[in-house]
Scaffold this motif. Structure first.
Motif, PDB file in Angstrom:
ATOM      1  N   LEU A   1       0.831  -1.206   0.000  1.00 41.29           N
ATOM      2  CA  LEU A   1       0.000   0.000   0.000  1.00 41.29           C
ATOM      3  C   LEU A   1       0.867   1.258   0.000  1.00 41.29           C
ATOM      4  CD1 LEU A   1      -2.735  -1.131   2.541  1.00 41.29           C
ATOM      5  CD2 LEU A   1      -3.166  -0.449   0.180  1.00 41.29           C
ATOM      6  N   CYS A   2       1.929   1.246   0.773  1.00 43.20           N
ATOM      7  CA  CYS A   2       2.822   2.407   0.811  1.00 43.20           C
ATOM      8  C   CYS A   2       3.551   2.597  -0.516  1.00 43.20           C
ATOM      9  CB  CYS A   2       3.817   2.252   1.958  1.00 43.20           C
ATOM     10  SG  CYS A   2       3.052   2.319   3.588  1.00 43.20           S
ATOM     11  N   GLU A   3       3.970   1.488  -1.126  1.00 48.46           N
ATOM     12  CA  GLU A   3       4.597   1.571  -2.445  1.00 48.46           C
ATOM     13  C   GLU A   3       3.600   2.098  -3.476  1.00 48.46           C
ATOM     14  OE1 GLU A   3       7.666   0.985  -3.675  1.00 48.46           O
ATOM     15  OE2 GLU A   3       8.421   0.732  -1.631  1.00 48.46           O
ATOM     16  N   ALA A   4       2.380   1.628  -3.386  1.00 51.99           N
ATOM     17  CA  ALA A   4       1.350   2.042  -4.351  1.00 51.99           C
ATOM     18  C   ALA A   4       1.111   3.535  -4.306  1.00 51.99           C
ATOM     19  CB  ALA A   4       0.045   1.283  -4.080  1.00 51.99           C
ATOM     20  N   MET A   5       1.168   4.090  -3.119  1.00 48.23           N
ATOM     21  CA  MET A   5       0.875   5.512  -2.981  1.00 48.23           C
ATOM     22  C   MET A   5       1.975   6.416  -3.533  1.00 48.23           C
ATOM     23  SD  MET A   5      -2.145   5.782  -1.896  1.00 48.23           S
ATOM     24  CE  MET A   5      -2.359   4.422  -3.049  1.00 48.23           C
ATOM     25  N   SER A   6       3.099   5.841  -3.897  1.00 43.52           N
ATOM     26  CA  SER A   6       4.167   6.626  -4.520  1.00 43.52           C
ATOM     27  C   SER A   6       4.025   6.678  -6.040  1.00 43.52           C
ATOM     28  CB  SER A   6       5.536   6.053  -4.153  1.00 43.52           C
ATOM     29  OG  SER A   6       5.739   4.795  -4.773  1.00 43.52           O
TER      30      SER A   6
ATOM     31  N   LEU B   1      -4.921  -7.704   0.734  1.00 48.94           N
ATOM     32  CA  LEU B   1      -5.064  -7.371  -0.677  1.00 48.94           C
ATOM     33  C   LEU B   1      -5.115  -5.866  -0.841  1.00 48.94           C
ATOM     34  CD1 LEU B   1      -8.278  -6.371  -1.194  1.00 48.94           C
ATOM     35  CD2 LEU B   1      -8.661  -8.775  -0.704  1.00 48.94           C
ATOM     36  N   LEU B   2      -4.825  -5.399  -2.037  1.00 48.69           N
ATOM     37  CA  LEU B   2      -5.037  -3.999  -2.368  1.00 48.69           C
ATOM     38  C   LEU B   2      -5.640  -3.916  -3.757  1.00 48.69           C
ATOM     39  CD1 LEU B   2      -1.725  -2.243  -3.391  1.00 48.69           C
ATOM     40  CD2 LEU B   2      -1.722  -4.589  -2.596  1.00 48.69           C
TER      41      LEU B   2
ATOM     42  N   TYR C   1       2.981 -17.687   1.382  1.00 46.67           N
ATOM     43  CA  TYR C   1       4.206 -18.008   0.638  1.00 46.67           C
ATOM     44  C   TYR C   1       4.755 -16.819  -0.151  1.00 46.67           C
ATOM     45  CZ  TYR C   1       0.285 -19.104  -2.518  1.00 46.67           C
ATOM     46  OH  TYR C   1      -0.885 -19.064  -3.222  1.00 46.67           O
ATOM     47  N   ASN C   2       4.104 -15.677  -0.102  1.00 41.90           N
ATOM     48  CA  ASN C   2       4.638 -14.495  -0.784  1.00 41.90           C
ATOM     49  C   ASN C   2       5.758 -13.857   0.026  1.00 41.90           C
ATOM     50  OD1 ASN C   2       1.394 -13.945  -1.944  1.00 41.90           O
ATOM     51  ND2 ASN C   2       3.148 -14.061  -3.330  1.00 41.90           N
ATOM     52  N   SER C   3       6.769 -13.393  -0.664  1.00 42.67           N
ATOM     53  CA  SER C   3       7.929 -12.774  -0.017  1.00 42.67           C
ATOM     54  C   SER C   3       7.929 -11.270  -0.253  1.00 42.67           C
ATOM     55  CB  SER C   3       9.213 -13.378  -0.588  1.00 42.67           C
ATOM     56  OG  SER C   3       9.316 -13.047  -1.979  1.00 42.67           O
ATOM     57  N   ARG C   4       8.827 -10.590   0.427  1.00 39.90           N
ATOM     58  CA  ARG C   4       8.995  -9.159   0.159  1.00 39.90           C
ATOM     59  C   ARG C   4       9.468  -8.937  -1.273  1.00 39.90           C
ATOM     60  NH1 ARG C   4      11.318  -5.397   5.018  1.00 39.90           N
ATOM     61  NH2 ARG C   4      10.031  -6.183   6.718  1.00 39.90           N
ATOM     62  N   ASP C   5      10.260  -9.857  -1.766  1.00 39.99           N
ATOM     63  CA  ASP C   5      10.714  -9.733  -3.153  1.00 39.99           C
ATOM     64  C   ASP C   5       9.527  -9.797  -4.116  1.00 39.99           C
ATOM     65  OD1 ASP C   5      13.341  -9.479  -2.403  1.00 39.99           O
ATOM     66  OD2 ASP C   5      13.846 -11.584  -2.753  1.00 39.99           O
ATOM     67  N   ASP C   6       8.559 -10.692  -3.830  1.00 41.58           N
ATOM     68  CA  ASP C   6       7.342 -10.747  -4.642  1.00 41.58           C
ATOM     69  C   ASP C   6       6.643  -9.394  -4.644  1.00 41.58           C
ATOM     70  OD1 ASP C   6       7.592 -13.429  -5.271  1.00 41.58           O
ATOM     71  OD2 ASP C   6       6.250 -14.111  -3.677  1.00 41.58           O
ATOM     72  N   MET C   7       6.474  -8.854  -3.439  1.00 41.94           N
ATOM     73  CA  MET C   7       5.768  -7.581  -3.308  1.00 41.94           C
ATOM     74  C   MET C   7       6.512  -6.473  -4.044  1.00 41.94           C
ATOM     75  SD  MET C   7       5.887  -4.432  -1.671  1.00 41.94           S
ATOM     76  CE  MET C   7       7.191  -4.795  -0.480  1.00 41.94           C
ATOM     77  N   THR C   8       7.823  -6.404  -3.853  1.00 43.95           N
ATOM     78  CA  THR C   8       8.617  -5.348  -4.488  1.00 43.95           C
ATOM     79  C   THR C   8       8.568  -5.467  -6.008  1.00 43.95           C
ATOM     80  OG1 THR C   8      10.096  -5.230  -2.590  1.00 43.95           O
ATOM     81  CG2 THR C   8      10.917  -4.335  -4.666  1.00 43.95           C
ATOM     82  N   TYR C   9       8.726  -6.693  -6.502  1.00 37.13           N
ATOM     83  CA  TYR C   9       8.673  -6.897  -7.953  1.00 37.13           C
ATOM     84  C   TYR C   9       7.312  -6.515  -8.504  1.00 37.13           C
ATOM     85  CZ  TYR C   9       9.071  -9.098 -12.528  1.00 37.13           C
ATOM     86  OH  TYR C   9       9.081  -9.327 -13.883  1.00 37.13           O
ATOM     87  N   ALA C  10       6.260  -6.916  -7.807  1.00 32.34           N
ATOM     88  CA  ALA C  10       4.910  -6.622  -8.278  1.00 32.34           C
ATOM     89  C   ALA C  10       4.657  -5.119  -8.328  1.00 32.34           C
ATOM     90  CB  ALA C  10       3.873  -7.296  -7.376  1.00 32.34           C
ATOM     91  N   MET C  11       5.068  -4.400  -7.291  1.00 35.66           N
ATOM     92  CA  MET C  11       4.812  -2.954  -7.268  1.00 35.66           C
ATOM     93  C   MET C  11       5.697  -2.217  -8.277  1.00 35.66           C
ATOM     94  SD  MET C  11       2.321  -3.045  -5.377  1.00 35.66           S
ATOM     95  CE  MET C  11       1.985  -1.331  -5.745  1.00 35.66           C
ATOM     96  N   ASP C  12       6.921  -2.698  -8.467  1.00 35.55           N
ATOM     97  CA  ASP C  12       7.764  -2.111  -9.519  1.00 35.55           C
ATOM     98  C   ASP C  12       7.129  -2.353 -10.890  1.00 35.55           C
ATOM     99  OD1 ASP C  12       9.617  -1.154  -7.747  1.00 35.55           O
ATOM    100  OD2 ASP C  12      11.061  -2.795  -8.041  1.00 35.55           O
TER     101      ASP C  12
END
Length: 464
Positions: free
Chosen positions: A361-366, A384-385, A437-448
């Motif tokens: 959510l914080c990444e999305a707001m950027s 979810l977002l 099973y989701n990682s921070r890398d998953d989240m970072t890649y998805a938001m990028d």
């Protein structure tokens, strides 16, 4: 809907799971998949596929069979009901019925209660609901009961467009002495909102509706399809009358839905489906049919035997994946699942998925022009977002994310009421959703990827 200034800082909690250990039980990561459509369906771990192969070697139909294979399969099948009950801290297997999914389970409640509604009664549900917790009640009130000259109203409680929170005052206004049933989501699959079930229980209890047994208060049904996968749910503490969820959102690969209901309700209600195993053995005559004991009264025909067994084992595998109790392998154990074990397992899953969601959510707001829906980062929400980007078609966004390996989802997510209430045109959003099973890398890649695709689509207007 909310936005965040770019310079706002949010604390980053520490990891709550050994994600690498969890992921080692799944095959999807080896295929380069970034699985972020978990609100629709989760991925099955390797152990469940192997279990299915093992079970098929000794597979037979359940109940009434005399072969050893039938008796062994029956034992596993019946034990699965115990597992489902233990997972919800339900009193016993007699409070559990299995269906194909949450949708069918809610329909089962509707059809079982159908003839109990009196002329002038009402059902109260909310604008937050998945279509499956609105359309059955709409159909009952608008299409089925009017054919029998019975008029029952379906009322809808609103939500705050800014925060996504359910308007409890409006809900309380709608609930009155003719409200037979209150239906509410445990966690929205669009906004992420988690309505306060304890307060809603109190509103339902205070309705003054006179039941046939002389007691008062409205029944409460909870659609827990998005609540159970990342929360500990204790049906006795919540005092819900009905609660439904789908096992395909909790690692199981099969179509199995679970309905919990208070035993007295199942004992007195008419079944949703008739025939087969729901009939007491040998108890059919031209002028009389007797039903089977609970819970088999709600198991018409041959059930999804292997699906039910494997779904129960998916729950038994979760404590092992999360690493709550290193001294016991619950996946291979037949011991009852203690409530504290289940609570700690799901609390760890919940903390982990909440962390990923807040970070996302914080990444999305950027991202310029992006608007998220529902509670802000740091507030309780399902993992979810859902969002839209100004000038970008959500379907094009999801399709292009897929080309980068990010499995998002675009559409109304079957939460059509809320999308329309927000005035979205088309009534759609793009959604990312997380699992254990989701990682921070998953989240970072998805938001990028969201940022990259958004920039690309804006530079090529014909694709938006």
């Amino acid at each position: 809907m909310w936005t965040r200034p770019r310079d706002q800082q949010v604390g980053l909690p520490t990891h709550t799971l050994d994600v690498d250990r969890v992921r080692s039980h799944f095959d999807f990561a080896d295929l380069g998949r970034v699985v972020t459509n978990n609100a629709a369906s989760t991925q099955p771990p390797r152990e469940l596929a192997a279990l299915l192969v093992t079970l098929t070697k000794g597979y037979e139909n359940v109940h009434r069979g005399q072969s050893i294979a039938s008796q062994q399969t029956t034992e596993l099948f019946e034990a699965s009901y115990d597992t489902f009950a233990q997972w919800l801290n339900a009193p016993s297997r007699r409070t559990i019925a299995t269906y194909r999914n949450t949708t069918e389970a809610i329909n089962a409640v509707m059809y079982s209660l159908l003839t109990d509604f009196r002329d002038g009664d009402n059902v109260v549900t909310t604008m937050l609901e998945h279509n499956s917790d609105f359309v059955p009640w709409y159909g009952m009130c608008r299409e089925i009961l009017p054919r029998f000259g019975r008029h029952v109203e379906c009322r809808l409680a609103r939500f705050d467009h800014r925060t996504g929170e359910l308007d409890l005052d409006h809900l309380a206004e709608l609930v009155d002495h003719r409200t037979k049933l209150v239906c509410v989501t445990g966690a929205s699959n669009f906004l992420g909102t988690k309505p306060p079930l304890t307060l809603i229980r109190a509103i339902a209890d205070g309705s003054g509706y006179r039941r046939d047994d002389g007691s008062s208060g409205s029944l409460l049904l909870v659609d827990a399809a998005q609540l159970v996968p990342s929360s500990y749910v204790d049906v006795q503490r919540l005092d819900v009358d009905y609660l439904a969820f789908s096992c395909h959102k909790v690692l199981a690969p099969f179509g199995v839905g679970i309905l919990y209901a208070k035993e007295r309700l199942l004992a007195q209600a008419r079944p949703f489906l008739y025939g087969g195993d729901m009939i007491a053995t040998g108890r059919v005559a031209p002028d009389r049919v007797e039903y089977n004991d609970l819970p088999w009264k709600y198991a018409a025909g041959t059930p999804n035997i292997l699906g039910v067994i494997v779904s129960a084992y998916a729950l038994r595998l979760l404590p092992d994946l999360v690493g709550v109790d290193g001294s016991t392998r619950w996946f291979t154990s037949t011991a009852p699942l203690p409530a504290p074990l289940v609570a700690e397992t799901m609390n760890r899953v919940g903390r982990h998925t909440a962390e990923l969601t807040d970070l996302a959510l914080c990444e999305a707001m950027s991202i310029d022009g992006l608007s998220c829906y529902g509670p802000a980062a740091g507030l309780p929400r399902s993992p979810l977002l859902a969002f839209n980007v100004a000038g970008v078609d959500p379907f094009a966004l999801a399709e292009n994310l897929g080309r980068l390996g990010v499995e998002a989802r675009a559409g109304c997510h079957c939460a059509t009421l809320a999308h329309r209430d927000l005035g979205l045109d088309p009534p759609a959003s793009c959604r990312l959703s997380f699992a254990l099973y989701n990682s921070r890398d998953d989240m970072t890649y998805a938001m990028d990827a969201v940022r990259r695709v958004t920039d690309q689509l804006r530079r090529r207007p014909g694709l938006t």
